[in-house]
Design an enzyme around this catalytic site. Sequence first.
Site, mmCIF file in Angstrom:
data_model
loop_
_atom_site.group_PDB
_atom_site.id
_atom_site.type_symbol
_atom_site.label_atom_id
_atom_site.label_comp_id
_atom_site.label_asym_id
_atom_site.label_seq_id
_atom_site.Cartn_x
_atom_site.Cartn_y
_atom_site.Cartn_z
ATOM 1 C CD GLU A 99 -3.087 -0.995 0.384
ATOM 2 O OE1 GLU A 99 -3.383 0.166 0.010
ATOM 3 O OE2 GLU A 99 -3.733 -1.995 0.039
ATOM 4 C CB CYS A 106 -1.601 7.489 1.551
ATOM 5 S SG CYS A 106 -3.106 6.689 2.098
HETATM 6 P P1 NAD Z 1 7.402 5.234 7.799
HETATM 7 O O1 NAD Z 1 8.691 5.984 7.670
HETATM 8 O O2 NAD Z 1 6.722 5.160 9.109
HETATM 9 O O3 NAD Z 1 7.712 3.783 7.247
HETATM 10 C C1 NAD Z 1 6.738 2.745 7.227
HETATM 11 C C2 NAD Z 1 7.312 1.521 7.886
HETATM 12 O O4 NAD Z 1 8.469 1.080 7.185
HETATM 13 C C3 NAD Z 1 7.730 1.731 9.336
HETATM 14 O O5 NAD Z 1 7.154 0.722 10.125
HETATM 15 C C4 NAD Z 1 9.220 1.658 9.298
HETATM 16 O O6 NAD Z 1 9.765 1.087 10.464
HETATM 17 C C5 NAD Z 1 9.497 0.773 8.108
HETATM 18 N N1 NAD Z 1 10.808 1.054 7.493
HETATM 19 C C6 NAD Z 1 11.349 2.270 7.266
HETATM 20 N N2 NAD Z 1 12.569 2.146 6.683
HETATM 21 C C7 NAD Z 1 12.785 0.817 6.520
HETATM 22 C C8 NAD Z 1 13.855 0.044 5.953
HETATM 23 N N3 NAD Z 1 14.940 0.607 5.438
HETATM 24 N N4 NAD Z 1 13.721 -1.304 5.961
HETATM 25 C C9 NAD Z 1 12.635 -1.889 6.479
HETATM 26 N N5 NAD Z 1 11.600 -1.202 7.009
HETATM 27 C C10 NAD Z 1 11.653 0.126 7.038
HETATM 28 O O7 NAD Z 1 6.301 5.809 6.815
HETATM 29 P P2 NAD Z 1 6.505 6.464 5.376
HETATM 30 O O8 NAD Z 1 6.977 5.456 4.383
HETATM 31 O O9 NAD Z 1 7.200 7.779 5.456
HETATM 32 O O10 NAD Z 1 4.956 6.753 5.088
HETATM 33 C C11 NAD Z 1 4.589 7.680 4.184
HETATM 34 C C12 NAD Z 1 4.374 7.057 2.820
HETATM 35 O O11 NAD Z 1 3.376 6.051 2.940
HETATM 36 C C13 NAD Z 1 3.837 8.035 1.802
HETATM 37 O O12 NAD Z 1 4.413 7.769 0.546
HETATM 38 C C14 NAD Z 1 2.352 7.711 1.769
HETATM 39 O O13 NAD Z 1 1.695 8.072 0.588
HETATM 40 C C15 NAD Z 1 2.362 6.252 1.978
HETATM 41 N N6 NAD Z 1 1.115 5.809 2.556
HETATM 42 C C16 NAD Z 1 0.326 4.955 1.841
HETATM 43 C C17 NAD Z 1 -0.879 4.554 2.377
HETATM 44 C C18 NAD Z 1 -1.783 3.611 1.645
HETATM 45 O O14 NAD Z 1 -2.709 3.145 2.272
HETATM 46 N N7 NAD Z 1 -1.552 3.307 0.384
HETATM 47 C C19 NAD Z 1 -1.281 5.010 3.624
HETATM 48 C C20 NAD Z 1 -0.441 5.866 4.318
HETATM 49 C C21 NAD Z 1 0.756 6.255 3.792
#
Ligand code: NAD
Length: 451
Positions: free
Chosen positions: A209, A243
């Site tokens: 997602e 998102c």
């Molecule tokens: P985040 O930084 O919290 O990361 C998400 C998860 O990934 C966390 O649990 C984190 O621990 C893990 N993570 C981070 N780096 C990692 C690595 N190198 N290796 C393994 N795991 C790792 O959140 P984010 O990615 O900044 O969230 C924002 C993004 O998510 C935006 O692009 C947004 O559009 C997208 N998003 C999508 C949805 C959807 O439902 N499609 C919903 C919310 C957010």
Amino acid sequence: MTHARTVDELRSAFERGVTKPLAWRLAQVRALRRMLTERAAEFEDALLSDLAKNPTESQIAELGFVVGEIDHTLAHLRRWLRPKRVRVPGALLPARASTVLEPVGVVLVIAPWNYPVQLLLAPLVGALAAGNAVVLKPSELAPATSAAMARLIPQYLDARAVAVVEGGVEDTTDLLAQRWDHIFYTGNGRVGRIVAAAAVENLTPVTLELGGKSPVYVDDTVDIAAAAQRIAWGKFMNAGQTCVAPDYVLAERSIVPRLTEALREAVRDLYGDDPAQSPDYGRIVNDRQFERLAGMLGSGTAAVGGDHDAASRYLAPTVLTDVGPESPAMAEEIFGPILPILPVDGLDDAIRIIRAGDKPLALYVFTTSATTRRRILTETSSGAVGFNVPAAHLAVAGLPFGGVGESGAGAYHGERSLRTFSHEKAVLSKPLSPDTLRLIYPPYTEAKDRF
Ligand code: NAD
């Protein structure tokens, strides 16, 4: 630090059949509902601390959202789980064919920080309803919510089958090295690729997602004030850290000045003259995100907002005009309260720009034209389309929620969640007698060609 033991224990519970009975699944989902109502204040406090999220917004978009998902699941789960009869071709009769859903096993759910309750627990509803054991990995960037999950989930759910693992990259990397039966990841595409690569090792199915730039197109047939109100609501909720938030607006050239003015009015209606004073307006999650967003303000002219304060991570609801297509605000997902407006010359121009980008998670079109609606549906690809409304499609439990291409793979919500976390097993049952297959056994004769 390895989490191998946690996963082993959950797998053992799954293998012993702890999670399979319908009664267990219903009890777990009901207990989750109880946690969300009895402990609502603790989650609301955590969300206030992590994101300055207003408690009413937390109810609507986080806790209440998951309760809605639970109620929908409880109302329909028995029916969804019924085997589905499938027609058997005449030549194979007598026989019966059906599909049955079986749990996949042990599931990993990795959630981001922006809706840290909804995006961790809505997948959990589907995973439990499907009869799986689950490890939940909340985002370390919403630390108060992560701590609340680690504290409260074990008080309500069966610890033999549901575990919360807190932590950052190191812990997530270790989790990804374990063997799973499904990985459900919500977050950005860069980490999505890391998740997919880790899953390949064990041929583990993944749901991704992801995000990206969700465009809005506004033509000159609509009530501009009403459209602006909806766009501003969808964009500035959670300070734009959603998102499915509108990322940028493509507006018919002739309406740009009126739309800009209407957005200014809409922001005032929602958050008053000074949004910094509004208890309804959120803050940017951390300094890194704040600096990234502040750097985008130079991408155009701030026709609305633009003021910001690093100390409180406040960034006003902002509308940018004169934004170049090559500017930073157009180069990546904004994921904050900055809304560029770009003029376009007609639907063809809008479709060309939309198609030039990655396939969006959502596409929003404000129009009264049936032709425009039809052309948008047939000539563009996106996870979802909202006509005259942003973001709300995800609250329709009967609609699958997910992206396509760069915005993700797979979907969930409602029955789709159950299917995401289940294997659909094909079952064919044929009596041994009469043995109608005799007609195709060797030795082959010409008559058997016509079978
Ligand atoms: P985040 O930084 O919290 O990361 C998400 C998860 O990934 C966390 O649990 C984190 O621990 C893990 N993570 C981070 N780096 C990692 C690595 N190198 N290796 C393994 N795991 C790792 O959140 P984010 O990615 O900044 O969230 C924002 C993004 O998510 C935006 O692009 C947004 O559009 C997208 N998003 C999508 C949805 C959807 O439902 N499609 C919903 C919310 C957010």
